[in-house]
Design an enzyme around this catalytic site. Structure first.
Site, PDB file in Angstrom:
ATOM      1  N   CYS A   2       0.828  -1.091  -0.120  1.00 41.90           N
ATOM      2  CA  CYS A   2       0.086   0.087  -0.142  1.00 41.90           C
ATOM      3  C   CYS A   2       0.966   1.188  -0.009  1.00 41.90           C
ATOM      4  CB  CYS A   2      -0.682   0.380   1.057  1.00 41.90           C
ATOM      5  SG  CYS A   2      -1.785  -1.464   1.444  1.00 41.90           S
ATOM      6  N   LEU A  50      -3.418  -1.850  -1.983  1.00 37.76           N
ATOM      7  CA  LEU A  50      -3.175  -2.815  -3.190  1.00 37.76           C
ATOM      8  C   LEU A  50      -3.487  -4.087  -2.309  1.00 37.76           C
ATOM      9  CD1 LEU A  50      -2.285  -3.631  -5.792  1.00 37.76           C
ATOM     10  CD2 LEU A  50      -0.144  -4.313  -4.811  1.00 37.76           C
ATOM     11  N   SER A  51      -4.875  -4.713  -2.523  1.00 33.80           N
ATOM     12  CA  SER A  51      -5.169  -5.972  -1.828  1.00 33.80           C
ATOM     13  C   SER A  51      -4.663  -7.149  -2.055  1.00 33.80           C
ATOM     14  CB  SER A  51      -6.887  -5.857  -2.197  1.00 33.80           C
ATOM     15  OG  SER A  51      -7.523  -4.959  -1.884  1.00 33.80           O
ATOM     16  N   ILE A  52      -3.988  -7.792  -0.987  1.00 30.37           N
ATOM     17  CA  ILE A  52      -3.176  -8.901  -0.961  1.00 30.37           C
ATOM     18  C   ILE A  52      -3.820  -9.787   0.126  1.00 30.37           C
ATOM     19  CG2 ILE A  52      -0.988 -10.064  -0.657  1.00 30.37           C
ATOM     20  CD1 ILE A  52      -1.143  -7.905  -3.100  1.00 30.37           C
ATOM     21  N   GLY A  75       3.171  -3.221   3.721  1.00 32.21           N
ATOM     22  CA  GLY A  75       3.574  -4.275   3.778  1.00 32.21           C
ATOM     23  C   GLY A  75       3.157  -5.565   4.058  1.00 32.21           C
ATOM     24  N   ASP A  99      -3.588  -9.424   8.252  1.00 31.50           N
ATOM     25  CA  ASP A  99      -2.412  -9.312   9.127  1.00 31.50           C
ATOM     26  C   ASP A  99      -2.284  -7.941  10.081  1.00 31.50           C
ATOM     27  OD1 ASP A  99      -1.947  -7.761   6.901  1.00 31.50           O
ATOM     28  OD2 ASP A  99       0.099  -8.442   6.462  1.00 31.50           O
TER      29      ASP A  99
END
Length: 600
Positions: A2, A50-52, A75, A99
């Site tokens: 992000c 940024l979707s992870i 991160g 997370d």
């Protein structure tokens, strides 16, 4: 992955929604999937996502279950599932599967000690609503960047400097020491940036802000111990640590891949990733034409076939790379003369068509001893020779006498540059572990962070793709740094330990081939297709006369055209001038003067 940004007011008017909105707007490439803003009196926080992990519920800013703490985070935390299970066993109830929420829970349990429990790459801002305390923190190695600046009773911070200039557009005066640092090392090292009043949060540290107090604390620094070990035992321990690191780095809720160069570093990474992935790994390679001396695609294909990866390949020519240069320059916060920015960006953009996350091999050379110059220090250690004087730190562009001609009154001797002083401090810190280990540690803390990792972050994020670096898992780094240098670099072999680790895993063609860097033919370009660009940006544009001696530059160019290889020197001058033009157009770049240098 992000982009984060924020403003904290000490004693002036509270930040406005418009200010934080502008900050996150310029970070959109770092997080195209969503955004969030938090405003509360003296504090404004902004986030681009940024979707992870946890695609549905991981939005930020995020508040802890009790409401005490609030966070914006850039991160990945690779041990969050382990902590999530432990905290659930103690009664903690999570609302998301992210997370990010685990970080908040660890803060509520351990206070400022939460950072020591995190394993991963990160830059974060955490606000304690009860104590009115703001924490700005960066991961141990410095994989993710975090900048900040003070002015007019406020501090602005962000993942990129351009966001800070949305709040402080006038803080554009260049730092003469940073200009010297750039023309010495091809990057700007240490806590400084190219701008005099913009700084970096150092790796492994956090800044605590309470009312008008600001404190910098380090929560991690490797121990300078030397552990005696045989290479077989060391390889067994490394196998366990690296396997665990790769497993953690494979956690993702979106498709992921791997940058495959065709060398030992990426080959080893692919071997461990393939062994730990239920699906075939997607691999990405860049070539420069089948017959080009710069291309490694043949070896990448050998590795891809050996491990059954779904291989993707892109061929680049000078036209594609030079066409991308203006876009890259416009998005660089600081000048960076590493010419691998070109293929790194183009390969990231290519990979982003297929995946959102990639594994990359940065760090292997710095911890295992992959460069030729490390042979000298291995030799000195072997014969117990103590070398007086400074160590050699990475590539040196312009020596003192050359920079004095190039920069004239802006020249600062090497020994007086803050970044060089930090390197000597790093050397002393690790000296008892041997001279080779002290050099490896120094490169890890400087060149790796401010050149290689900066390049990967900036170019990956420009393409909206997340790059993960398993070699820099801190358990791997801590272990390898404590081993004797002879296990890493022998008289005739580099990366001894890494080669031992993968001897039975990689094809002989890969194990026995010489090291090949991510090379681009800038020397040839500066005798051909880049000459016009160089003339327009450097020779015909005298707006940089406060910084560079154009007569000296003309002599360098003439020598290069006659056959002397001054490609990297000229490339660094070109990048600097192109960057200055771009920065002037965006922010009205303020000049530096000889008086500002001499009065420091």
């Amino acid at each position: 992955m992000c982009g984060i940004a924020g403003i904290y007011s000490f004693d002036s008017s509270p930040p406005e929604n418009e200010q934080i909105s502008r900050m996150i707007q310029v970070l959109q490439h770092r997080g195209p999937d969503g955004q969030g803003i938090f405003l509360d009196g003296a504090l404004a926080l902004g986030h681009r996502r940024l979707s992870i992990i946890d695609l549905e519920c991981g939005a930020q800013p995020m508040t802890s279950a009790s409401g005490r703490a609030l966070i914006i985070f850039n991160g990945e935390i690779y041990n969050f599932l382990e902590w999530r299970r432990l905290l659930q066993g103690e009664g903690y109830r999570f609302k998301t599967n992210s997370d990010t929420e685990v970080i908040l829970a660890l803060y509520e349990k351990f206070g400022e000690g939460f950072l020591e429990r995190l394993e991963g790459m990160f830059a974060l801002a955490l606000w304690d609503c009860l104590e009115k305390k703001l924490i700005l923190a960066r991961d141990r190695i410095g994989i993710k960047p975090l900048y900040y600046a003070h002015d007019d009773g406020r501090i602005a911070f962000a993942s990129e400097i351009k966001a800070i200039h949305c709040v402080f557009p006038h803080l554009t005066e260049l730092n003469p020491d940073s200009v010297n640092s750039y023309f010495t090392r091809q990057y700007i090292g240490g806590e400084d940036t190219i701008f005099k009043k913009v700084k970096k949060v150092p790796p492994g540290s956090f800044i605590k802000l309470t009312n008008k107090q600001q404190t910098l604390k380090y929560y991690w620094q490797p121990r300078p111990l030397r552990v005696e070990s045989e290479i077989t035992d060391a390889a067994e321990e490394l196998d366990a640590r690296f396997d665990a690191a790769v497993k953690g780095h494979l956690i993702s809720d979106v498709p992921m891949g791997l940058f495959l160069s065709g060398g030992i570093d990426s080959g080893c990474l692919l071997a461990y990733a393939a062994a730990n992935s239920p699906e075939p790994i997607q691999t990405f390679s860049v070539g420069f034409g089948e017959e080009s001396e710069y291309s490694e695609t043949r070896y990448a294909r050998i590795l891809a076939k050996s491990f059954g990866s779904r291989h993707h390949e892109i061929q680049l020519g000078e036209k594609e790379m030079l066409a991308a240069l203006p876009h890259i320059i416009r998005n660089l916060d600081e000048p960076l003369a590493d010419y691998a920015i070109l293929p790194t960006y183009l390969m990231s953009r290519f990979a982003a068509e297929h995946v959102k996350v990639v594994l990359s091999g940065e760090g292997a050379d710095e911890i295992f001893g992959g460069y030729k110059r490390y042979h000298l220090y291995s030799f000195l250690d072997s014969f117990k020779i103590r070398r007086n004087g400074d160590l050699i730190y990475g590539p040196c562009l312009f020596k003192d006498n050359e920079r004095q001609q190039l920069l004239r009154d802006l020249f600062t001797p090497l020994a007086k540059l803050p970044a060089e002083q930090q390197m000597r401090t790093d050397k002393k810190h690790f000296a008892e572990a041997g001279q080779l280990n002290s050099v490896l540690y120094t490169d890890l803390r400087n060149w790796l962070v401010d050149d290689l990792l900066m390049k990967v972050d900036k170019m990956g994020m420009l393409a909206s793709i997340e790059a993960r670096v398993p070699y820099l898992d801190h358990h791997v780094v801590e272990f390898v740094l404590t081993l004797g240098g002879h296990l890493k670099v022998g008289w005739r072999a580099r990366k001894r330990l890494l080669k031992k680790l993968v001897a039975s895993r990689l094809p002989n063609e890969i194990l026995n081939r010489p090291k090949h860097g991510f090379t681009v033919p800038v020397a040839e370009w500066l005798r051909g297709p880049l000459l016009g660009t160089f003339h327009d940006a450097v020779m015909a544009n005298r707006s940089h006369s406060d910084w560079l001696d154009h007569n000296y530059v003309e002599r360098l160019l003439a020598e290069h055209r006659k056959g002397k290889n001054l490609g990297l020197k000229l490339w660094s001058i070109l990048i600097f001038c192109l960057w200055c033009q771009s920065a002037t157009a965006k922010t009205g770049l303020a000049s530096v003067s000889a008086s500002s240098n001499s009065n420091r």
